[in-house]
Design an enzyme around this catalytic site. Structure first.
Site, PDB file in Angstrom:
ATOM      1  N   GLY A 293     -15.059   2.800 -16.960  1.00 20.79           N
ATOM      2  CA  GLY A 293     -13.788   2.178 -16.590  1.00 20.79           C
ATOM      3  C   GLY A 293     -13.863   1.111 -15.535  1.00 20.79           C
ATOM      4  N   THR A 294     -14.856   0.209 -15.678  1.00 23.23           N
ATOM      5  CA  THR A 294     -14.884  -0.923 -14.757  1.00 23.23           C
ATOM      6  C   THR A 294     -15.128  -2.212 -15.537  1.00 23.23           C
ATOM      7  OG1 THR A 294     -15.876  -1.861 -12.757  1.00 23.23           O
ATOM      8  CG2 THR A 294     -17.360  -0.668 -14.223  1.00 23.23           C
ATOM      9  N   SER A 295     -14.428  -3.265 -15.117  1.00 24.34           N
ATOM     10  CA  SER A 295     -14.616  -4.558 -15.794  1.00 24.34           C
ATOM     11  C   SER A 295     -15.917  -5.202 -15.337  1.00 24.34           C
ATOM     12  CB  SER A 295     -13.434  -5.485 -15.478  1.00 24.34           C
ATOM     13  OG  SER A 295     -13.303  -5.635 -14.069  1.00 24.34           O
TER      14      SER A 295
ATOM     15  N   CYS B 277     -10.150   0.348  17.355  1.00 28.96           N
ATOM     16  CA  CYS B 277     -10.287   0.366  18.826  1.00 28.96           C
ATOM     17  C   CYS B 277     -11.113   1.533  19.358  1.00 28.96           C
ATOM     18  CB  CYS B 277      -8.878   0.387  19.456  1.00 28.96           C
ATOM     19  SG  CYS B 277      -7.924   1.876  19.081  1.00 28.96           S
TER      20      CYS B 277
ATOM     21  N   CYS C  72      -6.863   1.947  12.632  1.00 29.98           N
ATOM     22  CA  CYS C  72      -6.480   0.864  13.555  1.00 29.98           C
ATOM     23  C   CYS C  72      -7.125  -0.428  13.045  1.00 29.98           C
ATOM     24  CB  CYS C  72      -7.011   1.185  14.967  1.00 29.98           C
ATOM     25  SG  CYS C  72      -6.893  -0.200  16.109  1.00 29.98           S
TER      26      CYS C  72
ATOM     27  N   ASP D 146      -8.385   6.164  -4.848  1.00 24.58           N
ATOM     28  CA  ASP D 146      -7.368   7.218  -4.996  1.00 24.58           C
ATOM     29  C   ASP D 146      -7.850   8.603  -4.542  1.00 24.58           C
ATOM     30  OD1 ASP D 146      -7.942   6.754  -8.546  1.00 24.58           O
ATOM     31  OD2 ASP D 146      -8.976   8.155  -7.223  1.00 24.58           O
TER      32      ASP D 146
ATOM     33  N   TYR E  80       0.828  -1.217   0.000  1.00 22.92           N
ATOM     34  CA  TYR E  80       0.000   0.000   0.000  1.00 22.92           C
ATOM     35  C   TYR E  80       0.853   1.255   0.000  1.00 22.92           C
ATOM     36  CZ  TYR E  80      -4.358  -2.458   0.055  1.00 22.92           C
ATOM     37  OH  TYR E  80      -5.415  -3.233  -0.350  1.00 22.92           O
TER      38      TYR E  80
ATOM     39  N   HIS F  62     -15.192   1.586  -1.660  1.00 20.36           N
ATOM     40  CA  HIS F  62     -14.069   0.752  -1.230  1.00 20.36           C
ATOM     41  C   HIS F  62     -13.042   1.481  -0.383  1.00 20.36           C
ATOM     42  CE1 HIS F  62     -14.961  -1.887  -5.009  1.00 20.36           C
ATOM     43  NE2 HIS F  62     -15.788  -2.139  -4.013  1.00 20.36           N
TER      44      HIS F  62
HETATM   45  C1  BV8 Z   1     -18.003  -8.720  -0.151  1.00 16.41           C
HETATM   46  C2  BV8 Z   1     -10.072  -1.743  -2.371  1.00 16.41           C
HETATM   47  C3  BV8 Z   1     -19.384  -9.925   1.360  1.00 16.41           C
HETATM   48  C4  BV8 Z   1      -8.795  -2.486  -2.079  1.00 16.41           C
HETATM   49  C5  BV8 Z   1     -11.327  -3.261  -3.823  1.00 16.41           C
HETATM   50  C6  BV8 Z   1     -15.606 -15.710  -2.964  1.00 16.41           C
HETATM   51  C7  BV8 Z   1     -15.184 -15.517  -1.666  1.00 16.41           C
HETATM   52  C8  BV8 Z   1     -15.327 -14.304  -1.019  1.00 16.41           C
HETATM   53  C9  BV8 Z   1     -15.868 -13.234  -1.682  1.00 16.41           C
HETATM   54  C10 BV8 Z   1     -16.279 -13.446  -2.979  1.00 16.41           C
HETATM   55  C11 BV8 Z   1     -16.174 -14.657  -3.621  1.00 16.41           C
HETATM   56  N1  BV8 Z   1     -16.653 -14.517  -4.870  1.00 16.41           N
HETATM   57  C12 BV8 Z   1     -17.083 -13.254  -5.044  1.00 16.41           C
HETATM   58  C13 BV8 Z   1     -16.852 -12.595  -3.895  1.00 16.41           C
HETATM   59  C14 BV8 Z   1     -17.148 -11.246  -3.630  1.00 16.41           C
HETATM   60  C15 BV8 Z   1     -15.890 -10.413  -3.901  1.00 16.41           C
HETATM   61  C16 BV8 Z   1     -15.699 -10.296  -5.401  1.00 16.41           C
HETATM   62  O1  BV8 Z   1     -16.425  -9.580  -6.046  1.00 16.41           O
HETATM   63  N2  BV8 Z   1     -14.729 -11.035  -5.968  1.00 16.41           N
HETATM   64  C17 BV8 Z   1     -14.572 -10.977  -7.414  1.00 16.41           C
HETATM   65  C18 BV8 Z   1     -13.129 -10.789  -7.766  1.00 16.41           C
HETATM   66  C19 BV8 Z   1     -15.184 -12.224  -7.995  1.00 16.41           C
HETATM   67  N3  BV8 Z   1     -16.199  -9.137  -3.343  1.00 16.41           N
HETATM   68  C20 BV8 Z   1     -15.840  -8.874  -2.084  1.00 16.41           C
HETATM   69  O2  BV8 Z   1     -15.165  -9.600  -1.408  1.00 16.41           O
HETATM   70  C21 BV8 Z   1     -16.412  -7.574  -1.539  1.00 16.41           C
HETATM   71  N4  BV8 Z   1     -17.001  -7.850  -0.260  1.00 16.41           N
HETATM   72  O3  BV8 Z   1     -18.504  -9.295  -1.089  1.00 16.41           O
HETATM   73  O4  BV8 Z   1     -18.417  -8.886   1.157  1.00 16.41           O
HETATM   74  C22 BV8 Z   1     -18.624 -11.191   1.635  1.00 16.41           C
HETATM   75  C23 BV8 Z   1     -17.914 -11.299   2.806  1.00 16.41           C
HETATM   76  C24 BV8 Z   1     -17.233 -12.492   3.061  1.00 16.41           C
HETATM   77  C25 BV8 Z   1     -17.274 -13.545   2.141  1.00 16.41           C
HETATM   78  C26 BV8 Z   1     -17.981 -13.398   0.951  1.00 16.41           C
HETATM   79  C27 BV8 Z   1     -18.652 -12.213   0.673  1.00 16.41           C
HETATM   80  C28 BV8 Z   1     -15.317  -6.541  -1.374  1.00 16.41           C
HETATM   81  C29 BV8 Z   1     -14.873  -6.065  -2.743  1.00 16.41           C
HETATM   82  C30 BV8 Z   1     -13.960  -4.832  -2.591  1.00 16.41           C
HETATM   83  C31 BV8 Z   1     -12.518  -5.192  -2.875  1.00 16.41           C
HETATM   84  N5  BV8 Z   1     -11.688  -3.997  -2.798  1.00 16.41           N
HETATM   85  N6  BV8 Z   1     -10.586  -2.141  -3.689  1.00 16.41           N
HETATM   86  C32 BV8 Z   1      -7.641  -1.976  -2.898  1.00 16.41           C
HETATM   87  O5  BV8 Z   1      -7.851  -1.216  -3.870  1.00 16.41           O
HETATM   88  O6  BV8 Z   1      -6.514  -2.349  -2.549  1.00 16.41           O
HETATM   89  S1  BV8 Z   1     -11.866  -3.672  -5.364  1.00 16.41           S
HETATM   90  C33 BV8 Z   1     -10.615  -3.267  -6.435  1.00 16.41           C
HETATM   91  O7  BV8 Z   1     -10.934  -3.982  -7.588  1.00 16.41           O
HETATM   92  C34 BV8 Z   1     -10.536  -1.811  -6.846  1.00 16.41           C
HETATM   93  O8  BV8 Z   1     -11.409  -1.006  -6.118  1.00 16.41           O
HETATM   94  C35 BV8 Z   1     -10.924  -1.762  -8.297  1.00 16.41           C
HETATM   95  O9  BV8 Z   1     -11.834  -0.772  -8.568  1.00 16.41           O
HETATM   96  C36 BV8 Z   1     -11.551  -3.089  -8.458  1.00 16.41           C
HETATM   97  C37 BV8 Z   1     -11.261  -3.723  -9.799  1.00 16.41           C
HETATM   98  O10 BV8 Z   1     -12.329  -3.530 -10.513  1.00 16.41           O
HETATM   99  P1  BV8 Z   1     -12.339  -2.365 -11.624  1.00 16.41           P
HETATM  100  O11 BV8 Z   1     -12.433  -1.046 -10.997  1.00 16.41           O
HETATM  101  O12 BV8 Z   1     -13.376  -2.758 -12.573  1.00 16.41           O
HETATM  102  O13 BV8 Z   1     -10.928  -2.414 -12.286  1.00 16.41           O
HETATM  103  P2  BV8 Z   1     -10.420  -3.470 -13.336  1.00 16.41           P
HETATM  104  O14 BV8 Z   1      -8.963  -3.338 -13.342  1.00 16.41           O
HETATM  105  O15 BV8 Z   1     -11.071  -4.776 -13.082  1.00 16.41           O
HETATM  106  O16 BV8 Z   1     -11.013  -2.942 -14.730  1.00 16.41           O
HETATM  107  C38 BV8 Z   1     -10.572  -1.706 -15.253  1.00 16.41           C
HETATM  108  C39 BV8 Z   1     -11.469  -1.417 -16.439  1.00 16.41           C
HETATM  109  O17 BV8 Z   1     -11.086  -0.157 -16.976  1.00 16.41           O
HETATM  110  C40 BV8 Z   1     -11.323  -2.441 -17.569  1.00 16.41           C
HETATM  111  O18 BV8 Z   1     -12.611  -2.824 -18.014  1.00 16.41           O
HETATM  112  C41 BV8 Z   1     -10.591  -1.654 -18.659  1.00 16.41           C
HETATM  113  O19 BV8 Z   1     -11.002  -2.033 -19.956  1.00 16.41           O
HETATM  114  C42 BV8 Z   1     -11.025  -0.242 -18.375  1.00 16.41           C
HETATM  115  N7  BV8 Z   1     -10.102   0.804 -18.809  1.00 16.41           N
HETATM  116  C43 BV8 Z   1      -8.762   0.726 -18.968  1.00 16.41           C
HETATM  117  N8  BV8 Z   1      -8.285   1.934 -19.350  1.00 16.41           N
HETATM  118  C44 BV8 Z   1      -9.354   2.777 -19.414  1.00 16.41           C
HETATM  119  C45 BV8 Z   1     -10.513   2.060 -19.067  1.00 16.41           C
HETATM  120  N9  BV8 Z   1     -11.733   2.625 -19.023  1.00 16.41           N
HETATM  121  C46 BV8 Z   1     -11.824   3.928 -19.358  1.00 16.41           C
HETATM  122  N10 BV8 Z   1     -10.758   4.690 -19.695  1.00 16.41           N
HETATM  123  C47 BV8 Z   1      -9.520   4.147 -19.734  1.00 16.41           C
HETATM  124  N11 BV8 Z   1      -8.458   4.909 -20.087  1.00 16.41           N
END
Ligand code: BV8
Length: 252
Positions: A193-195, A131, A127, A104, A67, A119
């Protein structure tokens, strides 16, 4: 009429516009998206594995250093024309609410007025045990650390950790509930800009769509949202958004 003109007209006519942004929104600022392989030391790691409570429990220093590395990237970059275009849009339309998955802080930095952060914020530490209540935000700028993250100065027991939502952690309730509510009320939803693979954020456009909203997308590639998008502008948001705002302003 060009697709971009139709796209702009649909946004320009919105009464209750909701915008969902993902990592692609900041890509043109130089912040790698989650899908981009991170360079150097971090290229060997999978962000999906590092951004988890287990990773932090198993190796707090590794996650903390990751981070710090990402914060340095954010601190060396600046918002791009796409972020500023959304601020201009807020002045042109009756309602613009931004829901962001990004950590960001760039939407807030450029002055967007109504931003729902799903997020968290990579610039803040808290903490790990919250706490003093959830979240216990701590200013770590004056703290030092070597082979482990700094300890919380309040409890002196838990490490500090970034104030972001990790995978398998619940999103902040108030933010998620408000995001769901504004999507139910939207007449147009712009997805940038999200997948569309990270839940529950990825569900939001479908919530709006099922409630009758028109969904629009800006993404150079197709995403899971593309199937419900009326129009997808296949380009970068830093270039497309200023063009769209210009078309709207010309008709205002
Ligand atoms: C939850 C902060 C309930 C951290 C982030 C199995 C077990 C446990 C959980 C799960 C599971 N299966 C599914 C889940 C749920 C899980 C999930 O969704 N997993 C996915 C991967 C399948 N979700 C969670 O765990 C969430 N909590 O569900 O709680 C729970 C509790 C316990 C057990 C089960 C469920 C929490 C999710 C939050 C995670 N934290 N960020 C950090 O940043 O360090 S998410 C992180 O990923 C970022 O925030 C980021 O935004 C995100 C990635 O997604 P995108 O934003 O879409 O980015 P990505 O790179 O994927 O895509 C970029 C896009 O931009 C592309 O499409 C590209 O084409 C496009 N692009 C590129 N250039 C450009 C552009 N677009 C426009 N202009 C450009 N120039």
């Amino acid at each position: 009429m060009s697709d971009l003109q139709t796209f702009a007209d649909m946004i320009g006519g919105a009464k209750r516009l909701v915008v969902l942004t993902g990592a692609g929104m900041s890509q043109e600022s130089g912040i790698p998206t989650f899908r981009d392989a991170l360079e150097g030391l971090w290229a060997q790691y999978d962000p999906m594995e590092l951004a988890t409570p287990d990773a932090f429990a198993n190796n707090p220093k590794l996650v903390w250093d990751w981070y710090q590395f990402r914060r340095e990237i954010v601190n060396k970059t600046t918002p791009n024309p796409g972020h500023y275009a959304l601020v201009e849009l807020e002045a042109l339309l009756p309602q613009v609410i931004i829901i962001t998955q990004n950590v960001d802080g760039f939407h807030q930095l450029v002055g967007s007025r109504d931003v729902i952060c799903l997020h968290g914020n990579i610039q803040q530490d808290k903490c790990a045990g919250n706490c003093q209540g959830d979240p216990t935000i701590v200013d770590s700028s004056q703290l030092t650390w070597d082979d482990a993250p700094p300890l919380c100065p309040h409890c002196n027991r838990n490490y500090l950790r970034p104030n972001v939502v990790w995978f398998r952690e619940l999103l902040p309730t108030a933010e998620l509930e408000r995001a769901q509510q504004v999507c139910l009320e939207a007449d147009v939803m712009l997805v940038i800009g999200t997948s569309g693979v990270v839940y529950p954020a990825a569900q939001l456009p479908f919530l709006a769509y099922r409630s009758g909203a028109k969904v629009l997308e800006i993404n150079p590639s197709r995403s899971t949202i593309s199937e419900i998008a009326e129009i997808r502008v296949a380009g970068g948001s830093g270039e497309a958004l200023p063009q769209v705002v210009k078309l709207i302003r010309e008709k205002a």
